[in-house]
Scaffold this motif. Sequence first.
Motif, mmCIF file in Angstrom:
data_model
loop_
_atom_site.group_PDB
_atom_site.id
_atom_site.type_symbol
_atom_site.label_atom_id
_atom_site.label_comp_id
_atom_site.label_asym_id
_atom_site.label_seq_id
_atom_site.Cartn_x
_atom_site.Cartn_y
_atom_site.Cartn_z
ATOM 1 N N GLU A 1 29.788 37.286 37.218
ATOM 2 C CA GLU A 1 29.341 37.967 38.429
ATOM 3 C C GLU A 1 30.162 39.228 38.703
ATOM 4 O O GLU A 1 29.645 40.211 39.253
ATOM 5 C CB GLU A 1 29.426 37.021 39.628
ATOM 6 N N SER A 2 31.421 39.233 38.315
ATOM 7 C CA SER A 2 32.256 40.430 38.472
ATOM 8 C C SER A 2 31.712 41.579 37.631
ATOM 9 O O SER A 2 31.636 42.729 38.093
ATOM 10 C CB SER A 2 33.703 40.123 38.060
ATOM 11 N N VAL A 3 31.339 41.269 36.408
ATOM 12 C CA VAL A 3 30.771 42.294 35.527
ATOM 13 C C VAL A 3 29.485 42.846 36.129
ATOM 14 O O VAL A 3 29.271 44.071 36.176
ATOM 15 C CB VAL A 3 30.515 41.718 34.120
ATOM 16 N N ALA A 4 28.637 41.966 36.625
ATOM 17 C CA ALA A 4 27.359 42.404 37.189
ATOM 18 C C ALA A 4 27.573 43.326 38.388
ATOM 19 O O ALA A 4 26.918 44.381 38.503
ATOM 20 C CB ALA A 4 26.529 41.185 37.595
ATOM 21 N N LEU A 5 28.486 42.952 39.275
ATOM 22 C CA LEU A 5 28.747 43.774 40.461
ATOM 23 C C LEU A 5 29.360 45.114 40.080
ATOM 24 O O LEU A 5 28.936 46.175 40.565
ATOM 25 C CB LEU A 5 29.671 43.031 41.424
ATOM 26 N N ALA A 6 30.392 45.084 39.220
ATOM 27 C CA ALA A 6 31.080 46.316 38.848
ATOM 28 C C ALA A 6 30.134 47.301 38.170
ATOM 29 O O ALA A 6 30.161 48.506 38.456
ATOM 30 C CB ALA A 6 32.264 46.000 37.934
ATOM 31 N N ARG A 7 29.309 46.800 37.284
ATOM 32 C CA ARG A 7 28.393 47.690 36.575
ATOM 33 C C ARG A 7 27.309 48.220 37.529
ATOM 34 O O ARG A 7 26.900 49.376 37.431
ATOM 35 C CB ARG A 7 27.771 46.949 35.392
ATOM 36 N N ASP A 8 26.865 47.394 38.453
ATOM 37 C CA ASP A 8 25.856 47.828 39.411
ATOM 38 C C ASP A 8 26.406 48.916 40.335
ATOM 39 O O ASP A 8 25.709 49.899 40.626
ATOM 40 C CB ASP A 8 25.370 46.643 40.239
ATOM 41 N N ARG A 9 27.675 48.744 40.772
ATOM 42 C CA ARG A 9 28.265 49.694 41.720
ATOM 43 C C ARG A 9 29.055 50.798 41.022
ATOM 44 O O ARG A 9 29.615 51.669 41.683
ATOM 45 C CB ARG A 9 29.179 48.953 42.701
ATOM 46 N N LYS A 10 29.143 50.733 39.700
ATOM 47 C CA LYS A 10 29.846 51.752 38.919
ATOM 48 C C LYS A 10 31.319 51.884 39.334
ATOM 49 O O LYS A 10 31.825 52.970 39.588
ATOM 50 C CB LYS A 10 29.134 53.112 39.017
ATOM 51 N N VAL A 11 31.996 50.729 39.372
ATOM 52 C CA VAL A 11 33.434 50.710 39.630
ATOM 53 C C VAL A 11 34.140 50.055 38.445
ATOM 54 O O VAL A 11 33.511 49.448 37.582
ATOM 55 C CB VAL A 11 33.767 49.960 40.942
ATOM 56 N N ARG A 12 35.457 50.170 38.407
ATOM 57 C CA ARG A 12 36.239 49.622 37.297
ATOM 58 C C ARG A 12 36.429 48.119 37.452
ATOM 59 O O ARG A 12 36.281 47.539 38.536
ATOM 60 C CB ARG A 12 37.625 50.284 37.209
ATOM 61 N N MET A 13 36.832 47.488 36.314
ATOM 62 C CA MET A 13 37.149 46.060 36.271
ATOM 63 C C MET A 13 38.559 45.886 35.718
ATOM 64 O O MET A 13 38.993 46.651 34.854
ATOM 65 C CB MET A 13 36.166 45.311 35.364
ATOM 66 N N HIS A 14 39.247 44.848 36.212
ATOM 67 C CA HIS A 14 40.626 44.613 35.782
ATOM 68 C C HIS A 14 40.941 43.126 35.860
ATOM 69 O O HIS A 14 40.415 42.404 36.709
ATOM 70 C CB HIS A 14 41.583 45.391 36.694
ATOM 71 N N THR A 15 41.813 42.658 34.962
ATOM 72 C CA THR A 15 42.315 41.285 35.015
ATOM 73 C C THR A 15 43.576 41.179 34.164
ATOM 74 O O THR A 15 43.956 42.119 33.465
ATOM 75 C CB THR A 15 41.244 40.278 34.538
ATOM 76 N N HIS A 16 44.232 40.009 34.232
ATOM 77 C CA HIS A 16 45.389 39.709 33.388
ATOM 78 C C HIS A 16 44.916 39.136 32.053
ATOM 79 O O HIS A 16 44.099 38.214 32.036
ATOM 80 C CB HIS A 16 46.291 38.657 34.042
ATOM 81 N N VAL A 17 45.459 39.638 30.968
ATOM 82 C CA VAL A 17 45.104 39.149 29.632
ATOM 83 C C VAL A 17 46.345 39.174 28.740
ATOM 84 O O VAL A 17 47.131 40.121 28.772
ATOM 85 C CB VAL A 17 43.994 40.022 28.991
ATOM 86 N N GLY A 18 46.482 38.140 27.931
ATOM 87 C CA GLY A 18 47.520 38.151 26.904
ATOM 88 C C GLY A 18 48.923 38.072 27.435
ATOM 89 O O GLY A 18 49.820 38.766 26.967
#
Length: 459
Positions: A225-242
């Motif tokens: 759902e985060s991907v869907a919202l971010a792409r719809d509103r054209k904003v960046r995405m971020h999280t902790h990885v690795g």
Amino acid sequence: MAGCLLKNCAAVIVDDGNGPRVRRNVDVLTDGPAIRAIGEGLDKGDLPVGTVAQDAAGWFVYPGLVNTHHHFFQCFVRNRADLDWTKLSVIEWLDRIYPIFSRLTEECFYHASVTAMAELIKHGCTTAFDHQYCFPRHAGKRLIDRQFEAAELLGMRFHAGRGGNTLPKSEGSTIPDAMLETTDEFITDCARLIDAYHDAGRFGMRQVVVAPCQPVNCYRETFVESVALARDRKVRMHTHVGEGESPVMQARHGLRTVDYCAEVGFCGSDAFYAHCWELTHDELAKMAASGTGVAHCPEPVYLVGAEITDIPAMSALGLIVGLGCDGAASNDNSNLMHCIHSAYMLQCLSASTRDHPVPPPVDFLGYATSGGAALLGRGDIGRLSPGMAADLFAIDTRRMDYVGTRHDPLSLLAKVGIGTPTDMTMINGRIVWAKGEFPGLDEARLFAQAEAALATVEF
């Protein structure tokens, strides 16, 4: 907003898009939020009405630093010798510290944000991304709103990462129930904040990033759902990885974190991950191929004492790299300037074990400026050039600290380090720190208010 003329700067780090270079003995002229000109004798030309002149002899002028990963609220949980990373895994450490985080109040979140931003500004940071994933139920839902309030007070260019955690502890997360949200709660508030604050325009001072805390502490649907919202509103995405979670992800989902994020679409040129110290070369190559960036935080790497983030490989693969302070729970200060020196020295420590050479010192300045701007999707900050945002800081190098160093301003921050606050920090054409003060603000009063808020919480 009047213009500002910095006269006869000893050195200015300019970049017209082809890489940083040094210009000596030139002026810098700002006009409103932008840089108007960099060159000699600018005081002899037409100046914006109300231009204020500043003698900048001896000053090295740099582009403002861009912080790409932080947790402001953790400023109220620092200098805790009992939370010893050296004896704990990341997951064990999170189990101990999350219950402490869950006690913070709305006022704590506000004053912690003022505290972190003030220290960042003092040390040359002009744009800050914060990953605010801690939402105790008793603190309410307006914590990001209060952060924007704090940013406006100090004049900080602020990108708010609306984080969140949705997986219960009973299902394998490290999150106390008091800090849990549902996916619907999280996504709804992300949408609210984007509608209320996000300004994608040139020189915008407020932006919002969709930033679920980390895959190991969220349901899969939260990331979908985060991907869907971010792409719809054209904003960046971020999280902790690795950062130590990959074995847990492998056991739980049959995928390490990078592949898991790719499978749900949480990758690409509009996404960037924090840390990434435990990633394999193949995982880094996949990120490079998708355009996914890295916010490198050097300080927690020292504490974990495991893998050293492979910045040389990232550089060789062409990944976009920015720098971040990380939260005060793993880095007890909010000094991105220090992180430039720390990041460089950390790579020198592991140089003999790498397949690729340590990038030159100037590249580490680039990670903290243009690299960070690229991660945040900003084409108007991170460089000093006419038309770019008037985000900069100045160091008066006529001090014993800099004897023998002034021949190479490009390498100075990484090789030598800057051990004092800046002599001036400017954001969007406004001087927000100069001569040891925040113009128009009483630092002693800010300090007393923050300490009073901190005193209301029992740790």
